[in-house]
Design a protein around this motif. Structure first.
Motif, PDB file in Angstrom:
ATOM      1  N   ARG A 577       0.794  -1.241  -0.007  1.00  0.00           N
ATOM      2  CA  ARG A 577      -0.014   0.033  -0.092  1.00  0.00           C
ATOM      3  C   ARG A 577       0.897   1.283   0.019  1.00  0.00           C
ATOM      4  O   ARG A 577       1.855   1.308   0.785  1.00  0.00           O
ATOM      5  CB  ARG A 577      -0.940   0.059   1.150  1.00  0.00           C
ATOM      6  CG  ARG A 577      -1.997   1.112   1.203  1.00  0.00           C
ATOM      7  CD  ARG A 577      -2.754   1.135   2.647  1.00  0.00           C
ATOM      8  NE  ARG A 577      -3.527  -0.118   2.602  1.00  0.00           N
ATOM      9  CZ  ARG A 577      -3.275  -1.197   3.224  1.00  0.00           C
ATOM     10  NH1 ARG A 577      -2.217  -1.268   3.897  1.00  0.00           N
ATOM     11  NH2 ARG A 577      -4.211  -2.204   3.123  1.00  0.00           N
ATOM     12  N   GLY A 578       0.472   2.100  -0.714  1.00  0.00           N
ATOM     13  CA  GLY A 578       1.225   3.509  -0.938  1.00  0.00           C
ATOM     14  C   GLY A 578       0.312   4.527  -0.378  1.00  0.00           C
ATOM     15  O   GLY A 578      -0.553   4.568   0.072  1.00  0.00           O
ATOM     16  N   ALA A 579       1.119   5.690  -0.337  1.00  0.00           N
ATOM     17  CA  ALA A 579       0.444   6.779   0.313  1.00  0.00           C
ATOM     18  C   ALA A 579      -0.907   7.321  -0.661  1.00  0.00           C
ATOM     19  O   ALA A 579      -0.682   7.228  -1.842  1.00  0.00           O
ATOM     20  CB  ALA A 579       1.308   8.104   0.074  1.00  0.00           C
ATOM     21  N   ARG A 580      -1.910   7.534   0.232  1.00  0.00           N
ATOM     22  CA  ARG A 580      -3.302   7.549  -0.403  1.00  0.00           C
ATOM     23  C   ARG A 580      -3.665   6.583  -1.678  1.00  0.00           C
ATOM     24  O   ARG A 580      -4.611   6.948  -2.300  1.00  0.00           O
ATOM     25  CB  ARG A 580      -3.035   9.075  -1.521  1.00  0.00           C
ATOM     26  CG  ARG A 580      -2.799  10.414  -0.502  1.00  0.00           C
ATOM     27  CD  ARG A 580      -2.890  11.359  -1.473  1.00  0.00           C
ATOM     28  NE  ARG A 580      -3.029  12.702  -0.784  1.00  0.00           N
ATOM     29  CZ  ARG A 580      -3.161  14.043  -0.938  1.00  0.00           C
ATOM     30  NH1 ARG A 580      -3.353  14.130  -2.432  1.00  0.00           N
ATOM     31  NH2 ARG A 580      -3.147  14.992  -0.263  1.00  0.00           N
ATOM     32  N   ARG A 581      -2.975   5.404  -1.571  1.00  0.00           N
ATOM     33  CA  ARG A 581      -3.486   4.189  -2.411  1.00  0.00           C
ATOM     34  C   ARG A 581      -3.806   3.198  -1.651  1.00  0.00           C
ATOM     35  O   ARG A 581      -3.644   2.704  -0.531  1.00  0.00           O
ATOM     36  CB  ARG A 581      -2.533   3.957  -3.362  1.00  0.00           C
ATOM     37  CG  ARG A 581      -2.062   5.082  -4.491  1.00  0.00           C
ATOM     38  CD  ARG A 581      -1.147   4.704  -5.373  1.00  0.00           C
ATOM     39  NE  ARG A 581      -1.057   5.673  -6.589  1.00  0.00           N
ATOM     40  CZ  ARG A 581      -0.513   5.504  -7.760  1.00  0.00           C
ATOM     41  NH1 ARG A 581       0.078   4.372  -8.056  1.00  0.00           N
ATOM     42  NH2 ARG A 581      -0.282   6.597  -8.486  1.00  0.00           N
ATOM     43  N   GLU A 604      -6.442   5.703  -6.125  1.00  0.00           N
ATOM     44  CA  GLU A 604      -5.802   6.941  -5.591  1.00  0.00           C
ATOM     45  C   GLU A 604      -6.807   7.898  -4.895  1.00  0.00           C
ATOM     46  O   GLU A 604      -7.611   8.221  -5.616  1.00  0.00           O
ATOM     47  CB  GLU A 604      -4.953   7.457  -6.597  1.00  0.00           C
ATOM     48  CG  GLU A 604      -4.196   8.865  -6.191  1.00  0.00           C
ATOM     49  CD  GLU A 604      -3.483   9.444  -7.312  1.00  0.00           C
ATOM     50  OE1 GLU A 604      -2.246   9.628  -7.099  1.00  0.00           O
ATOM     51  OE2 GLU A 604      -3.739   9.623  -8.524  1.00  0.00           O
ATOM     52  N   VAL A 605      -6.685   8.017  -3.804  1.00  0.00           N
ATOM     53  CA  VAL A 605      -7.872   8.952  -2.896  1.00  0.00           C
ATOM     54  C   VAL A 605      -7.101  10.102  -2.420  1.00  0.00           C
ATOM     55  O   VAL A 605      -5.916  10.251  -1.700  1.00  0.00           O
ATOM     56  CB  VAL A 605      -8.352   8.238  -1.851  1.00  0.00           C
ATOM     57  CG1 VAL A 605      -9.364   9.045  -1.493  1.00  0.00           C
ATOM     58  CG2 VAL A 605      -9.062   6.830  -2.612  1.00  0.00           C
ATOM     59  N   ALA A 606      -7.593  11.384  -2.774  1.00  0.00           N
ATOM     60  CA  ALA A 606      -7.202  12.560  -2.037  1.00  0.00           C
ATOM     61  C   ALA A 606      -8.244  13.264  -1.177  1.00  0.00           C
ATOM     62  O   ALA A 606      -9.346  14.000  -2.033  1.00  0.00           O
ATOM     63  CB  ALA A 606      -6.575  13.505  -3.148  1.00  0.00           C
ATOM     64  N   PHE A 611     -10.974  13.827  -4.715  1.00  0.00           N
ATOM     65  CA  PHE A 611     -10.626  13.161  -5.939  1.00  0.00           C
ATOM     66  C   PHE A 611     -10.447  11.726  -5.708  1.00  0.00           C
ATOM     67  O   PHE A 611      -9.582  11.359  -5.049  1.00  0.00           O
ATOM     68  CB  PHE A 611      -9.293  13.820  -6.710  1.00  0.00           C
ATOM     69  CG  PHE A 611      -9.024  13.446  -7.921  1.00  0.00           C
ATOM     70  CD1 PHE A 611      -9.696  13.786  -9.059  1.00  0.00           C
ATOM     71  CD2 PHE A 611      -8.115  12.288  -8.261  1.00  0.00           C
ATOM     72  CE1 PHE A 611      -9.366  13.444 -10.372  1.00  0.00           C
ATOM     73  CE2 PHE A 611      -7.568  11.986  -9.528  1.00  0.00           C
ATOM     74  CZ  PHE A 611      -8.466  12.328 -10.525  1.00  0.00           C
ATOM     75  N   VAL A 612     -10.780  10.877  -6.370  1.00  0.00           N
ATOM     76  CA  VAL A 612     -10.812   9.522  -6.345  1.00  0.00           C
ATOM     77  C   VAL A 612     -10.512   9.066  -7.628  1.00  0.00           C
ATOM     78  O   VAL A 612     -11.411   9.442  -8.761  1.00  0.00           O
ATOM     79  CB  VAL A 612     -11.896   8.701  -5.738  1.00  0.00           C
ATOM     80  CG1 VAL A 612     -11.612   7.200  -5.641  1.00  0.00           C
ATOM     81  CG2 VAL A 612     -12.300   9.293  -4.529  1.00  0.00           C
ATOM     82  N   ARG A 613      -9.502   8.003  -8.059  1.00  0.00           N
ATOM     83  CA  ARG A 613      -9.391   7.693  -9.219  1.00  0.00           C
ATOM     84  C   ARG A 613      -8.924   5.974  -9.176  1.00  0.00           C
ATOM     85  O   ARG A 613      -8.181   5.912  -8.419  1.00  0.00           O
ATOM     86  CB  ARG A 613      -8.190   8.529  -9.958  1.00  0.00           C
ATOM     87  CG  ARG A 613      -7.812   7.947 -11.405  1.00  0.00           C
ATOM     88  CD  ARG A 613      -6.775   9.015 -12.266  1.00  0.00           C
ATOM     89  NE  ARG A 613      -5.482   8.764 -11.494  1.00  0.00           N
ATOM     90  CZ  ARG A 613      -4.686   7.904 -11.893  1.00  0.00           C
ATOM     91  NH1 ARG A 613      -4.856   7.261 -13.138  1.00  0.00           N
ATOM     92  NH2 ARG A 613      -3.364   7.638 -11.337  1.00  0.00           N
ATOM     93  N   ILE A 614      -9.464   5.257 -10.208  1.00  0.00           N
ATOM     94  CA  ILE A 614      -8.989   4.068 -10.488  1.00  0.00           C
ATOM     95  C   ILE A 614      -7.438   4.029 -10.865  1.00  0.00           C
ATOM     96  O   ILE A 614      -7.358   4.574 -12.267  1.00  0.00           O
ATOM     97  CB  ILE A 614      -9.807   3.103 -11.333  1.00  0.00           C
ATOM     98  CG1 ILE A 614     -11.095   2.766 -10.377  1.00  0.00           C
ATOM     99  CG2 ILE A 614      -8.990   1.583 -11.169  1.00  0.00           C
ATOM    100  CD1 ILE A 614     -12.039   2.247 -11.363  1.00  0.00           C
ATOM    101  N   VAL A 615      -6.454   3.655 -10.353  1.00  0.00           N
ATOM    102  CA  VAL A 615      -5.270   3.563 -10.902  1.00  0.00           C
ATOM    103  C   VAL A 615      -4.940   2.237 -11.979  1.00  0.00           C
ATOM    104  O   VAL A 615      -4.371   2.722 -13.101  1.00  0.00           O
ATOM    105  CB  VAL A 615      -3.827   3.553 -10.009  1.00  0.00           C
ATOM    106  CG1 VAL A 615      -2.682   3.451 -10.670  1.00  0.00           C
ATOM    107  CG2 VAL A 615      -4.037   4.619  -8.961  1.00  0.00           C
ATOM    108  N   VAL A 710     -11.235   2.258  -1.847  1.00  0.00           N
ATOM    109  CA  VAL A 710     -11.193   3.482  -1.059  1.00  0.00           C
ATOM    110  C   VAL A 710     -11.490   3.291   0.492  1.00  0.00           C
ATOM    111  O   VAL A 710     -10.387   4.007   1.084  1.00  0.00           O
ATOM    112  CB  VAL A 710     -12.508   4.185  -1.286  1.00  0.00           C
ATOM    113  CG1 VAL A 710     -12.750   5.563  -0.418  1.00  0.00           C
ATOM    114  CG2 VAL A 710     -12.393   4.895  -3.040  1.00  0.00           C
ATOM    115  N   MET A 711     -11.969   2.412   0.855  1.00  0.00           N
ATOM    116  CA  MET A 711     -11.929   1.884   2.404  1.00  0.00           C
ATOM    117  C   MET A 711     -10.607   1.726   2.549  1.00  0.00           C
ATOM    118  O   MET A 711      -9.846   1.970   3.817  1.00  0.00           O
ATOM    119  CB  MET A 711     -12.704   0.785   2.608  1.00  0.00           C
ATOM    120  CG  MET A 711     -12.530   0.464   4.065  1.00  0.00           C
ATOM    121  SD  MET A 711     -13.278   1.582   5.277  1.00  0.00           S
ATOM    122  CE  MET A 711     -12.953   1.016   7.038  1.00  0.00           C
ATOM    123  N   ASP A 712      -9.723   0.791   1.868  1.00  0.00           N
ATOM    124  CA  ASP A 712      -8.415   0.414   2.071  1.00  0.00           C
ATOM    125  C   ASP A 712      -7.538   1.574   1.866  1.00  0.00           C
ATOM    126  O   ASP A 712      -6.660   1.729   2.924  1.00  0.00           O
ATOM    127  CB  ASP A 712      -8.024  -0.678   1.306  1.00  0.00           C
ATOM    128  CG  ASP A 712      -6.726  -1.287   1.576  1.00  0.00           C
ATOM    129  OD1 ASP A 712      -6.598  -1.814   2.488  1.00  0.00           O
ATOM    130  OD2 ASP A 712      -5.879  -1.486   0.743  1.00  0.00           O
TER     131      ASP A 712
END
Length: 735
Positions: A577-581, A604-606, A611-615, A710-712
Motif C-alpha cells: 500500500r502506498g500513500a493515498r492508495r 488513488e484517493v485525495a 478526488f478518487v481515481r482507479i489507477v 477507497v476504504m483500504d
C-alpha cells in the motif's frame, strides 16, 4: 416472445428480393423431445436465419441489434465457423421487422446466448443439408467432399456451389434438435479476434449512426416538452411560429407540441420560439430536500421474498449496513434520434431502439393502425445500453410523419430532452445483515432491496413518452417486476455464495418519483455493490483477507477460478500500500447464470480535494466459449470505465418542480483524467461450453471493488453513491 409461424410479410419480402430459399428433401435426424437452442426455439425455420442467394452469397439474419458491443462481428464469426465460409463473404442483416426473426429486445447480455446459439445451430444444419445435396448431385460420399467457402468439390475436381444447390421455391426447412459435430481441420473463424465490422466507418466519419442519416427531401422536427412531467399547458399561441421562415407545420395535440421545418436549424429556432409562446403551470410535487434513502423507502412497495433458505436466528455476531444508489441517466453521447416516413398508408421508421418488434407493436397502438403497416429498421445510435429515449423519439417521429406525409421526417432530441426525459435508472436502497460464527463463517444472511421498475420498455403505447402527452393520453401499463432468475431490482440480489441460512426480499415499487427503466445491468449494479461491499465489511470483522474470505464461501469451481485468477494477476498477496492508495476486490456471476467476473483494482484517493481515481484494474472473466476475445475484453474494459463514472460522479438532481441536471455541467461523466492508467482483462475460455452473457458482467464488481479500495486507502467506508468530490470532502472534514 412466443412461438409463431413464418410471417407472411417477411416471406413476401424475401421472395421479392430475388434470392432463393432453401429447399431440401433430406431432413436432419432429430432426437425425440430435443430442445432447440436460443431463439431458434421461437423461430425454428432455417431460412429465417440463413439464406443462400441466387448469386451464391449467403445472408445471415439476426433480430439482435448492434449497440457498440460488437455483436455484428461476433455473430458473423459464429455463422462463418458453422458454415465454413470466410466471414467477409457473409452479409448480415440485423433487427428489421420486415426481414429478421423477432428476438424481442437486445438486452440482458442475451445476444450470444439467444442469437449466437440459434445461428450456430441453424448454420450448421444448413451446411450439413447442402453437403448432403452436393454429395447426391456429384454422386460421391459426403465425407469425401472438400469445401472452399460456398463451393463443394469432389475428389475428381467436379464442383457445385451453394447457389446451385438451393431450389427456387417457397419450401423451407424446420430446424431439428441435433447438429453434426465439428470437423477437424476446418478454418477457425470463432475463438479468434477479427477486425470489428462496425468500426471502420465510425473512424472514417462515414454514415455510422441513425443521427448521421440524411435522405432526399428530408424535413426536420423538434418537439417541445413540458417543463416537468406534471406540468399543465395553460395555452400556446402557434400563429407566429407558423409564419417563421422554413416552418412547414406546427403540431399540437394536448401537451404534445412540435414543429416541422425544411432545415434543422430552422426547426431548432422554431422550437425555441414555440417554448416562449407556451404558458405552463408547474406544480412543486417532487420530494426535494430529503435524503434519498427516506424518499425511496417512503414509496409504496410490494414485498416479495425471492430466496428463503434455512432458518433465521443462527447464533453469532451480527453486522448491518445500508447502501444506496441515486437516480442515474444513460447519458448517451448522441441524443436520441429517429426518422419516420408515412407514405401510401405505410410507416417506415429508422430507429436505434433495442427492440424493433416491441416498438412496432407500441407504435401500432399509438397510431391505431395494423402492425403490418409499420416497418421498424434498426440503425445504430450514438451510445446506449438500456432503455433511453430511442423509443420515445421514434414515437415523436411517427406522429410528425402522420401530420406531414410523403416526406421523411427526422426528429433529433436536444441534450436537455435526453437528460430531462429519458427513463432514469431507478434509485435503490439495500439493507443487509449477516451473522458470523466464532470461526468467521457467515451463518445467517438477510437482504432487502427497494426499487422502482427496471422494465418499462415499449410493447404498449403508454410506454412511449409522447403518447402520455396527447389530448387523449395513453396510460402507461402497470409495471411488473421481472421474475427471477433474471430479476430487475432484485437482479443479483441473491448472493452467489454458499450460505446455509439466507433470505432475500425485493420491495418492488410500481409507482415512484420519475419514470424509470433499464440502465445497463439493471439492479445488479446496486446489488453487487451492496453485497460485495458488505462482504469486505464482514471480512474485516472476521479479521480475514477479503479474497480468502470470499473463497471460503464459494462452492462453484468456475467462480473460485476467476477469483484466484484476478487476485493473482493483480498481485494481491504481494501488494504494498502506498500513500493515498489502496486495493479493493469484488466478484459476481452476472444474474447468477451468465458470465463470472472478478475484479481487483487499485485507487488513488485525495480526501482534501475529494478526488478518487482507479489507477489500475485486473479483471478475470469466464463467459463460457469465447467467440471474440477482443470483444469480451472491450466489454469488460468499457464496463469498468462506465461503472467508475456511475460510482464516482453520476446522479440526477432535482428541485421541487423539475430535473436540474439537463446538461454535462449538471450531470458530469468520467473524464480522461479520472480514467484508469490500465485495465487488464484475463479470459478463461471454455470451448464447447454455452455462451454466457458478458456485456453487463463488470458493472457491479467494479463499483464494489472501487468502494472497497477507497476504504483500504483512507479508512472511509462509502455506502451511498456516488462517491463524488463533495461527498468525499465531507469525509475529510469528519476525519
Amino acid at each position: 416472445m412466443s412461438a409463431h409461424p413464418p410471417r407472411p410479410g417477411r416471406r413476401r419480402f424475401l421472395a421479392a428480393g430475388g434470392a432463393l430459399t432453401l429447399s431440401f428433401a433430406l431432413p436432419l435426424r432429430a432426437q425425440p423431445g430435443g430442445a432447440l437452442p436460443g431463439s431458434l426455439a421461437e423461430e425454428p425455420w432455417l431460412d429465417a436465419w440463413i439464406r443462400v442467394g441466387a448469386d451464391n452469397r449467403v445472408t445471415v439474419f439476426t433480430g439482435k441489434a448492434e449497440l457498440g458491443q460488437g455483436i455484428k462481428t461476433a455473430l458473423l464469426q459464429v455463422a462463418a465457423q458453422a458454415l465454413r465460409i470466410d466471414p467477409g463473404r457473409l452479409i448480415l442483416i440485423t433487427a428489421d421487422t420486415e426481414r429478421t426473426p423477432d428476438e424481442g429486445y437486445t438486452a440482458g447480455s442475451h445476444s450470444m446466448q439467444d442469437s449466437g446459439a440459434a445461428l450456430r445451430h441453424a448454420a450448421a444444419q444448413v451446411r450439413a443439408l447442402l453437403q448432403e445435396k452436393a454429395a447426391a448431385r456429384l454422386k460421391v460420399p459426403a465425407a469425401s467432399l472438400a469445401q472452399s467457402n460456398s463451393v463443394f468439390r469432389a475428389p475428381d475436381g467436379r464442383r457445385v456451389s451453394f447457389g446451385e444447390l438451393v431450389a427456387n421455391g417457397q419450401q423451407h426447412v424446420r430446424a431439428t434438435a441435433t447438429i453434426p459435430p465439428p470437423t477437424p481441420g476446418a478454418p477457425r473463424y470463432s475463438g479468434v479476434t477479427l477486425p470489428r465490422v462496425d468500426i471502420p466507418g465510425k473512424l472514417r466519419g462515414e454514415l455510422a449512426y441513425v443521427q448521421d442519416i440524411r435522405m432526399p427531401a428530408m424535413v426536420h422536427g423538434r418537439v417541445l416538452r413540458p417543463p416537468s412531467p406534471s406540468a399543465r399547458l395553460l395555452g400556446v399561441d402557434t400563429a407566429a411560429v407558423a409564419r417563421m421562415s422554413g416552418v412547414l407545420e406546427v403540431v399540437q395535440d394536448g401537451r404534445f407540441l412540435a414543429v416541422i421545418a425544411d432545415e434543422e436549424w430552422r426547426a431548432v429556432k422554431a422550437a425555441k420560439a414555440l417554448a416562449l409562446a407556451a404558458r405552463w403551470e408547474v406544480p412543486a410535487l417532487l420530494p426535494a430536500g430529503r435524503d434519498l434513502a427516506s424518499v425511496v423507502r417512503a414509496l409504496p412497495s410490494q414485498p416479495q421474498q425471492v430466496l428463503a433458505r434455512g432458518a433465521p436466528g443462527a447464533p453469532g455476531a451480527t453486522l448491518r449496513a445500508s447502501y444506496t444508489r441515486p437516480f442515474q441517466l444513460h447519458a448517451s453521447l448522441g441524443p436520441s434520434c429517429a426518422i419516420a416516413l408515412f407514405e401510401a398508408g405505410r410507416y417506415t421508421v429508422w430507429t436505434h431502439s433495442q427492440g424493433v418488434f416491441p416498438l412496432r407493436a407500441a407504435l401500432a397502438e399509438l397510431l391505431a393502425t395494423p402492425e403490418a403497416s409499420i416497418r421498424c429498421i434498426h440503425a445504430e445510435g450514438a451510445g446506449c445500453y438500456g432503455h433511453n429515449g430511442a423509443d420515445d423519439v421514434a414515437a415523436d417521429a411517427v406522429l410528425l410523419a402522420r401530420a406531414f406525409p410523403g416526406l421523411p421526417v427526422r426528429v433529433q432530441w436536444m441534450r436537455e430532452d435526453e437528460h430531462g426525459w429519458e427513463p432514469f435508472g431507478p434509485a435503490m436502497v439495500a439493507d443487509v445483515a449477516a451473522t458470523l460464527d466464532a470461526g468467521g463463517a457467515i451463518v445467517d444472511w438477510n437482504y432487502e432491496v427497494w426499487s422502482q421498475p427496471h422494465a418499462t420498455r415499449p410493447g404498449r403505447a403508454g410506454n412511449l413518452l409522447a403518447a402520455t402527452h396527447l389530448a387523449r393520453p395513453f396510460a402507461p401499463p402497470p409495471p411488473k417486476p421481472i421474475p427471477q432468475p433474471e430479476g430487475g431490482g432484485d437482479r443479483n440480489a441473491i448472493p452467489y455464495y454458499a450460505l446455509p441460512n439466507a433470505r432475500v426480499t425485493q420491495r418492488f415499487q410500481p409507482q415512484g418519483v420519475f419514470r424509470t427503466s433499464a440502465v445497463r445491468a439493471l439492479g445488479a449494479y446496486c446489488n453487487v455493490f451492496a453485497i460485495e461491499s458488505f462482504m469486505d465489511e464482514l471480512a474485516r470483522s472476521a479479521k480475514a483477507d477479503p479474497v480468502a474470505f470470499r473463497l471460503r464461501h464459494l462452492a462453484d469451481p468456475r467462480a473460485i477460478e476467476v477469483v484466484k485468477l484476478a487476485a493473482s494477476k493483480f498481485g494481491w498477496d504481494k501488494y504494498q500500500r502506498g500513500a493515498r492508495r489502496g486495493r479493493g476486490f469484488a466478484f459476481a456471476r452476472y444474474k447468477n447464470s451468465a458470465a463470472y467476473c472478478a475484479i481487483a483494482l487499485e485507487v488513488e484517493v485525495a480526501l482534501d480535494t475529494g478526488f478518487v481515481r482507479i489507477v489500475r484494474a485486473d479483471a478475470a472473466v469466464d463467459c463460457g466459449e469465447i467467440v471474440s476475445p477482443d470483444g469480451v475484453r472491450n466489454q469488460i474494459e468499457g464496463g469498468v470505465i462506465q461503472s467508475a463514472s456511475w460510482t464516482l460522479l453520476e446522479q440526477v438532481r432535482f428541485d421541487a418542480s423539475r430535473v436540474q441536471t439537463l446538461d454535462w455541467a449538471g450531470y458530469p461523466i468520467l473524464r480522461f483524467k479520472q480514467a484508469p492508467d490500465r485495465v487488464d482483462v484475463h479470459l478463461v475460455d471454455r470451448p464447447g461450453q454455452p455462451f454466457l452473457g458478458t456485456g453487463e458482467a463488470a458493472q457491479g464488481p467494479a463499483a464494489a471493488a472501487l468502494a472497497n479500495a477507497v476504504m483500504d486507502a483512507c479508512g472511509v467506508r462509502v455506502r451511498d453513491l456516488p462517491m463524488d468530490r463533495a461527498r468525499m470532502r465531507g469525509f475529510a472534514v469528519k476525519t
